[in-house]
Design an enzyme around this catalytic site. Structure first.
Site, mmCIF file in Angstrom:
data_model
loop_
_atom_site.group_PDB
_atom_site.id
_atom_site.type_symbol
_atom_site.label_atom_id
_atom_site.label_comp_id
_atom_site.label_asym_id
_atom_site.label_seq_id
_atom_site.Cartn_x
_atom_site.Cartn_y
_atom_site.Cartn_z
ATOM 1 C CD GLU A 110 -2.760 -1.307 -0.003
ATOM 2 O OE1 GLU A 110 -3.096 -0.269 -0.615
ATOM 3 O OE2 GLU A 110 -3.079 -2.448 -0.392
ATOM 4 C CG ASP A 178 2.664 -7.419 -6.389
ATOM 5 O OD1 ASP A 178 2.094 -7.081 -5.336
ATOM 6 O OD2 ASP A 178 2.126 -8.153 -7.250
#
Length: 458
Positions: A110, A178
Site C-alpha cells: 500500500e 508488488d
C-alpha cells in the site's frame, strides 16, 4: 485543534493533484472515513501500526508527505491506501498473518501505491472523463472496504468509466506495487519471501469459499502474479526474520478483542497454551485480556502481574493491568502505578490516556485536563483524548470548554454541522465578561463555516 486549509480547487478539483492538494484532500477523506467506518481507537494498536508503517516509509523513495496508518475493525483480510498517504488495514489482515513479514508485506504494498502516485493518477484520469466530488470518492472508499466488489463498481460508475475498474484492478499498478513493495520490505529488514507465501495461502483459501476474499477482490491475484513474486523474492538474500514481541502481542490483542467473541477468546487462548510451543508470553497476554473481558478479574490480574515481573515497562501489560485495576475500582493503586510510568514516558499516548482515564474515574478532573491537553498539543487528531477531555470538562461543569472540545471531536470526524452547533453552545456558555474567549471561539466558528462551505463545493 488545527483546522485544515482546504485547497481552492474549484470546478477542476482533481485535474492536477499536486502533492499539497493530494495531502489536503486526503486529510478530509480520512476524517470522513473515520466517521463512517468502525475504526479502532486503540492506542497500542495505533502505535504498533504507525511504527511499522513508518519503518517501511523510511525505506521508500519518492515520499512526498508524512504517512498515517489506521485500523478498521473488520475480520476480512484487506487494506487500502487513500490520497495523501493515509493507509488503512483491517484487523483481520494481521489476525491471519502468520509472521510479521507477511503483515508488513501488505502495508509495504500500500505504501508503494502511494509513493508511485497510483491513486492520485487514477483520480486525475477519472476526473478528465467526468468531474469528481469528495462525496463520490468517499462513497467508493467506504463501499470498497465493506463490500469491495460493489465499491469498485460504484467508483467506476460514479466516475463515468464503467469500462475501467478502480486503481487496484489495473494489472500494471499491482505489479509495480508488488515490485517496489518487496524492495521496501527487504530494505526495512523483513523477509521478501513472505510475499509469495502470503499470496499462495490466500489463493488457496479463496478456492474453498463461495465468495472471493476481500483482499483478492481489491488486489486481483493471478497465478502468474504469485509466480512473479516468488521469482522476485529469490533475487534477495535468504534470511530468517523473527517476529518482534510487539507483533506477537498485537496479534494476541487483536484476536482477543477484535477477532473472536469474548467467550471464544477464552477457550482459544487456553487451548493454545496447551499446544506444543504455545506457552508464550503472547498467549498468556491474550488469555489475560480474555479473562478480563469475561470479568474474571482476579485470574486476569495474576496473569498480568506475572508478565509485568518479567517485563515491568511493557506498555501492553501496563494497559491491561490498568483496565483490571479500574474494573476492580482500585483507582488510587492505578494512579500510583501510572504516575511512575508517566514520569518515564511523559509523551506516550498509551501511558497518558490510561493515566487520564484513571484520573477521570477517580474524579481528579484537573489532572485529567492537564494530561490530555498536553497530549493533544502534539497529537491533535486523537479521538480518545478529545472524548476523555470533554468528559472531564463536563464533570467540572466548565460547559464552554466542554462544548468546544466536543466541537473539536466532531471536526475530527468531519461532522461540520455538529461541530458548528457545539461552538454555538460554547459561546452561549461563556460568562458575559469572557470577551477574549468569545472572540477566539467566534473566529474558530467562522473558519469552520468557511471550510464546510468550501468542502460542499468540492
Amino acid at each position: 485543534m488545527a483546522l485544515n486549509t482546504l485547497p481552492d480547487i474549484g470546478g477542476n478539483a482533481f485535474s492536477t493533484l499536486t502533492p499539497e492538494k493530494e495531502k489536503q484532500i486526503g486529510d478530509v477523506l480520512i476524517r470522513q472515513t473515520r466517521a463512517r467506518l468502525p475504526m479502532v481507537y486503540d492506542p497500542l494498536l495505533d502505535e504498533y501500526l504507525n511504527a511499522l508503517g513508518n519503518r517501511l516509509v523510511a525505506r521508500s523513495n519518492d515520499v512526498k508527505f508524512p504517512f498515517k496508518f489506521y485500523w478498521v475493525n473488520n475480520q476480512e483480510i484487506n487494506a487500502f491506501a487513500s490520497l495523501g498517504g493515509n493507509i488503512v488495514s483491517h484487523t483481520g489482515t494481521l489476525a491471519v498473518s502468520e509472521s510479521e513479514s507477511e503483515f508488513a508485506s501488505v502495508i509495504a504494498h500500500e505504501v508503494a501505491h502511494v509513493t508511485q502516485r497510483h491513486i492520485a493518477r487514477f483520480v486525475e484520469a477519472q476526473n478528465q472523463r467526468s468531474p469528481l466530488t469528495i462525496a463520490s470518492l468517499l462513497g467508493s472508499i467506504i463501499l470498497a472496504t465493506i463490500n469491495p466488489e460493489a465499491g469498485m463498481a460504484a467508483m467506476a460508475a460514479s466516475q463515468g468509466a464503467a469500462q475501467q475498474s478502480a486503481i487496484n484492478f489495473t494489472r500494471s499498478n499491482e505489479q509495480e506495487a508488488d515490485r517496489i513493495g518487496m524492495t521496501i520490505l527487504a530494505e526495512a529488514g523483513f523477509d521478501p519471501n513472505a510475499v509469495p507465501i502470503f499470496f499462495s495461502r490466500l489463493s488457496q483459501q479463496s478456492r474453498f469459499v463461495n465468495q472471493q476474499l476481500a483482499f483478492l477482490q481489491t488486489h486481483p491475484l493471478s497465478q502468474a502474479r504469485v509466480s512473479d513474486t516468488r521469482l522476485r523474492a529469490q533475487q534477495f538474500p535468504k534470511r530468517f526474520v523473527p517476529d518482534s514481541q510487539d507483533f506477537t502481542l498485537t496479534k494476541s490483542r487483536i484476536l482477543a478483542r477484535y477477532h473472536y467473541s469474548t467467550k471464544d477468546a477464552l477457550i482459544i487462548f487456553e487451548r493454545m497454551l496447551t499446544e506444543p510451543g504455545g506457552n508464550t508470553r503472547a498467549n498468556h497476554y491474550g488469555l489475560a485480556i480474555a479473562k478480563l473481558d469475561n470479568k474474571n478479574y482476579e485470574e486476569a490480574r495474576i496473569l498480568i502481574e506475572d508478565l509485568l515481573k518479567q517485563d515491568p515497562y511493557n506498555l501492553y501489560y501496563l494497559d491491561v493491568y490498568t483496565d483490571i485495576l479500574i474494573a476492580e475500582k482500585k483507582y488510587e493503586q492505578a494512579k500510583e502505578f501510572l504516575q511512575q510510568a508517566y514520569l518515564l514516558r511523559p509523551n506516550n499516548q498509551v501511558v497518558t490516556l490510561n493515566y487520564a482515564n484513571v484520573a477521570v474515574k477517580s474524579a481528579n478532573y484537573g489532572l485529567a485536563v492537564h494530561l490530555l491537553r498536553n497530549l493533544l498539543y502534539y497529537k491533535d487528531d486523537n479521538i480518545l483524548a478529545y472524548d476523555l477531555l470533554s468528559e472531564a470538562y463536563k464533570a467540572q461543569e466548565d460547559f464552554a470548554k466542554y462544548y468546544e472540545t466536543r466541537s473539536d471531536l466532531f471536526y475530527q470526524l468531519a461532522n461540520y454541522p455538529k461541530a458548528i452547533d457545539d461552538l454555538n453552545e460554547a459561546l452561549n456558555s461563556l460568562k458575559p465578561d469572557a470577551r477574549l474567549e468569545n472572540r477566539r471561539i467566534e473566529a474558530k466558528k467562522r473558519q469552520l463555516q468557511a471550510e464546510f462551505e468550501r468542502l460542499q463545493r468540492m
